[in-house]
Write a protein that holds these residues in place. Structure first.
Motif, PDB file in Angstrom:
ATOM      1  N   GLU B 220       2.440   2.790  -4.040  1.00  0.00           N
ATOM      2  CA  GLU B 220       1.317   2.561  -3.131  1.00  0.00           C
ATOM      3  C   GLU B 220       0.591   3.873  -2.902  1.00  0.00           C
ATOM      4  O   GLU B 220       1.217   4.933  -2.793  1.00  0.00           O
ATOM      5  CB  GLU B 220       1.851   2.019  -1.784  1.00  0.00           C
ATOM      6  CG  GLU B 220       0.752   1.669  -0.796  1.00  0.00           C
ATOM      7  CD  GLU B 220       1.276   0.923   0.435  1.00  0.00           C
ATOM      8  OE1 GLU B 220       2.474   0.569   0.448  1.00  0.00           O
ATOM      9  OE2 GLU B 220       0.489   0.717   1.361  1.00  0.00           O
ATOM     10  N   GLU B 232       1.384  -1.337   2.980  1.00  0.00           N
ATOM     11  CA  GLU B 232       1.252  -2.670   2.404  1.00  0.00           C
ATOM     12  C   GLU B 232       2.527  -3.079   1.677  1.00  0.00           C
ATOM     13  O   GLU B 232       2.881  -4.239   1.630  1.00  0.00           O
ATOM     14  CB  GLU B 232       0.068  -2.685   1.425  1.00  0.00           C
ATOM     15  CG  GLU B 232      -1.264  -2.668   2.150  1.00  0.00           C
ATOM     16  CD  GLU B 232      -2.411  -2.146   1.282  1.00  0.00           C
ATOM     17  OE1 GLU B 232      -2.219  -2.019   0.046  1.00  0.00           O
ATOM     18  OE2 GLU B 232      -3.483  -1.854   1.836  1.00  0.00           O
ATOM     19  N   ASN B 233       3.205  -2.083   1.112  1.00  0.00           N
ATOM     20  CA  ASN B 233       4.356  -2.393   0.265  1.00  0.00           C
ATOM     21  C   ASN B 233       5.654  -2.301   1.052  1.00  0.00           C
ATOM     22  O   ASN B 233       5.864  -1.374   1.837  1.00  0.00           O
ATOM     23  CB  ASN B 233       4.365  -1.419  -0.910  1.00  0.00           C
ATOM     24  CG  ASN B 233       5.404  -1.786  -1.939  1.00  0.00           C
ATOM     25  OD1 ASN B 233       6.594  -1.636  -1.686  1.00  0.00           O
ATOM     26  ND2 ASN B 233       4.954  -2.276  -3.078  1.00  0.00           N
ATOM     27  N   GLU B 234       6.531  -3.241   0.827  1.00  0.00           N
ATOM     28  CA  GLU B 234       7.783  -3.302   1.566  1.00  0.00           C
ATOM     29  C   GLU B 234       8.660  -2.072   1.294  1.00  0.00           C
ATOM     30  O   GLU B 234       9.273  -1.506   2.181  1.00  0.00           O
ATOM     31  CB  GLU B 234       8.528  -4.585   1.176  1.00  0.00           C
ATOM     32  CG  GLU B 234       9.891  -4.769   1.823  1.00  0.00           C
ATOM     33  CD  GLU B 234       9.851  -4.676   3.347  1.00  0.00           C
ATOM     34  OE1 GLU B 234       8.809  -5.017   3.938  1.00  0.00           O
ATOM     35  OE2 GLU B 234      10.846  -4.213   3.934  1.00  0.00           O
ATOM     36  N   ARG B 235       8.647  -1.637   0.029  1.00  0.00           N
ATOM     37  CA  ARG B 235       9.471  -0.488  -0.367  1.00  0.00           C
ATOM     38  C   ARG B 235       8.978   0.788   0.325  1.00  0.00           C
ATOM     39  O   ARG B 235       9.758   1.623   0.747  1.00  0.00           O
ATOM     40  CB  ARG B 235       9.410  -0.349  -1.896  1.00  0.00           C
ATOM     41  CG  ARG B 235      10.271   0.755  -2.469  1.00  0.00           C
ATOM     42  CD  ARG B 235      11.756   0.561  -2.223  1.00  0.00           C
ATOM     43  NE  ARG B 235      12.430   1.829  -2.517  1.00  0.00           N
ATOM     44  CZ  ARG B 235      13.047   2.586  -1.628  1.00  0.00           C
ATOM     45  NH1 ARG B 235      13.119   2.214  -0.378  1.00  0.00           N
ATOM     46  NH2 ARG B 235      13.606   3.724  -1.977  1.00  0.00           N
ATOM     47  N   THR B 236       7.652   0.946   0.422  1.00  0.00           N
ATOM     48  CA  THR B 236       7.092   2.087   1.125  1.00  0.00           C
ATOM     49  C   THR B 236       7.574   2.091   2.571  1.00  0.00           C
ATOM     50  O   THR B 236       7.961   3.120   3.127  1.00  0.00           O
ATOM     51  CB  THR B 236       5.551   2.023   1.113  1.00  0.00           C
ATOM     52  OG1 THR B 236       5.112   1.651  -0.174  1.00  0.00           O
ATOM     53  CG2 THR B 236       4.961   3.366   1.480  1.00  0.00           C
ATOM     54  N   ARG B 237       7.548   0.926   3.151  1.00  0.00           N
ATOM     55  CA  ARG B 237       7.972   0.786   4.547  1.00  0.00           C
ATOM     56  C   ARG B 237       9.422   1.266   4.711  1.00  0.00           C
ATOM     57  O   ARG B 237       9.716   2.057   5.600  1.00  0.00           O
ATOM     58  CB  ARG B 237       7.843  -0.686   4.953  1.00  0.00           C
ATOM     59  CG  ARG B 237       7.826  -0.940   6.453  1.00  0.00           C
ATOM     60  CD  ARG B 237       7.993  -2.425   6.749  1.00  0.00           C
ATOM     61  NE  ARG B 237       7.057  -3.260   6.002  1.00  0.00           N
ATOM     62  CZ  ARG B 237       5.820  -3.578   6.422  1.00  0.00           C
ATOM     63  NH1 ARG B 237       5.392  -3.133   7.589  1.00  0.00           N
ATOM     64  NH2 ARG B 237       5.034  -4.339   5.695  1.00  0.00           N
ATOM     65  N   GLN B 238      10.281   0.796   3.807  1.00  0.00           N
ATOM     66  CA  GLN B 238      11.702   1.184   3.876  1.00  0.00           C
ATOM     67  C   GLN B 238      11.864   2.699   3.762  1.00  0.00           C
ATOM     68  O   GLN B 238      12.608   3.318   4.522  1.00  0.00           O
ATOM     69  CB  GLN B 238      12.488   0.530   2.730  1.00  0.00           C
ATOM     70  CG  GLN B 238      12.818  -0.918   2.943  1.00  0.00           C
ATOM     71  CD  GLN B 238      13.453  -1.506   1.688  1.00  0.00           C
ATOM     72  OE1 GLN B 238      13.662  -0.816   0.693  1.00  0.00           O
ATOM     73  NE2 GLN B 238      13.738  -2.804   1.754  1.00  0.00           N
TER      74      GLN B 238
END
Lengths: 226, 252
Positions: B220, B232-238
């Motif tokens: 992202e 926007e991205n779940e992995r970025t959030r983690q």
């Protein structure tokens, strides 16, 4: 009384052969300086060739170093002095001494230098390249000056080594300190006392050299680096 | 002015043996922009920077600095002069004083006269807040000072682009601030910068965009506020959540 007498005799022999001993010492010392000077220059070139040269160059440098380091100094002198004349290559004992010791010294200096070239970390290359420096600029301006600082203790060790090992020159009759000692002893048959004098002269010369070398090494230190 | 990007990276790929390190990286950087690359270790962040000045040769893809293509460039040394590079491990020349470190590229690459190079070196060392270290050798400097000398050395070449490869990762926590401040100042002065870092505070407050990389891909890229508030991205959030755990909330 016996002690006193033997001591007296050493001094007596020393004084009566002073000129010959000093001319031997002068030859030994000049030989060592010249051999070190050219041996170190050739040694650095060999190390650069082995570390950074193209494949054939690196191979040739490696071959030279390994052959010279792998054979006895004495054999090298004999080959130059006794084995070459039948092939039309004739050299005086003095030339053979200068040439032989330089050939030998270069191989050792090369390996000391290569060791310290390899201890210079690769990030020095990366940061020099990132400034736009070329490979050989980096080698000569960045890597080699640092490597030489690291190599100096080994080089000076080689100096002491050469200083003493030039005594091997006596086997071909080059007029070094040892040869002169041998000559004196063969005339007065005082082998023990003459060689004792020769050994003491070597010892004193090595001490003085070490002392001067320490001063030079101290001067060349990079603060906090080595 | 900003219609053509200063740097364009297109579909960059690189493998080391069987290990695919970069799997099609594309992004661009306008003049004066500041982008930060974040992501887990071993994800190819440093490799991207190394490819940009071709310390590592990419397998495929294009890298454009203005109208010059870097991957196929014949005279890479010419292009490298225009790209400043700051390493995690400083990379100072140990046998030269701080001033001479800065002067070396000017003298040997740009062939500038000694006096002029000295003036530039003093100016750049001042610019990074170093005034008394001219004649100190690297081993006599603190990590923060070393890194600032390294920044001054890169700046002296008047680069169009500055690459920072984890510039504070080798520093004591107390010394990180002085380096980050210099970088902030550079960004404010309009230097174009691409920074690989784990300093989320810096990323958040200074960068124009954050690029999140993982597994050799850009997962992202977004404005820092978006990244930190609602990626926007779940992995970025983690990933950012984990960093918050480790280092506290970015910049707050």
């Amino acid at each position: 009384m016996v002690d006193f007498l033997s001591q007296y005799l050493i001094i007596d022999i020393f004084i009566s052969n002073f000129g010959r001993l000093m001319s031997g010492l002068r030859f030994t010392f000049t030989l060592t300086i010249v051999v070190m000077f050219f041996g170190t220059i050739f040694g650095v070139l060999l190390a650069l060739g082995r570390s950074f040269g193209s494949k054939p160059v690196a191979w040739l440098c490696t071959a030279y170093i390994e052959i010279i380091r792998g054979t006895p100094m004495l054999a090298q002198l004999f080959i130059l002095y006794f084995a070459l004349p039948p092939y039309g290559i004739r050299m005086t004992a003095v030339t053979v001494a200068y040439l032989g010791f330089t050939i030998n010294c270069a191989a050792y200096q090369a390996e000391y230098t290569r060791g310290s070239i390899e201890s210079v970390s690769s990030d020095q290359f990366k940061s020099a390249y990132s400034l736009g420096m070329s490979r050989w600029q980096t080698i000569f301006i960045v890597v080699l000056p640092q490597a030489i600082r690291w190599a100096i203790p080994a080089w000076t060790n080689e100096f002491i080594y050469i200083l003493k090992y030039t005594s091997l020159a006596y086997v071909i009759g080059a007029p070094d300190l040892m040869t002169q000692g041998k000559f004196i002893a063969s005339r007065n048959y005082q082998f023990f006392r003459v060689y004792l004098i020769v050994a003491i002269i070597y010892l004193i010369i090595v001490w003085i050299s070490t002392w001067i070398i320490d001063i030079v090494e101290e001067k060349l230190k990079i603060p906090g680096f080595g | 002015m900003k219609n053509k990007p200063l740097v364009q990276v297109k579909n960059l790929k690189k493998s080391f043996g069987d290990n695919l390190v970069l799997d099609g990286i594309s992004f661009s950087l306008n003049t004066g922009e500041n982008k930060v690359i974040i992501g887990p270790s071993g994800t190819g962040k440093s490799t991207v920077l190394n490819c940009i000045n071709r310390l590592i040769m990419p397998d495929s893809g294009e890298i454009w600095l203005e109208d010059k293509e870097i991957v196929t460039a014949e005279n890479i040394n010419k292009i490298r002069q225009e790209i400043g590079y700051v390493f995690q491990g400083f990379g100072l020349f140990h046998h030269l004083t701080a001033k001479k470190n800065v002067m070396l590229g000017l003298r040997k690459v740009k062939k500038i006269s000694k006096n002029e190079a000295e003036d530039i070196a003093r100016f750049e060392l001042n610019r990074v807040g170093l005034t008394d270290v001219d004649d100190s050798y690297p081993a006599q400097l603190s990590g923060g000072q070393k890194q600032r000398v390294a920044i001054a050395r890169a700046l002296a070449m008047q680069p169009k682009l500055m690459l920072f490869d984890e510039p504070t990762s080798a520093l004591d926590p107390e010394l990180i601030g002085e380096v980050l401040n210099v970088m902030k100042k550079l960004a404010e002065e309009g230097m174009t910068m691409l920074v690989v870092t784990h300093e989320m505070g810096f990323a958040r407050s200074v960068s124009d965009e954050i690029i999140f990389m993982e597994g050799g891909k850009i997962v992202e890229q977004n404005h820092p506020e978006v990244m930190f508030k609602g990626p926007e991205n779940e992995r970025t959030r983690q990933f950012l959540f984990k960093l918050d755990d480790l280092y506290g909330k970015g910049g707050e």
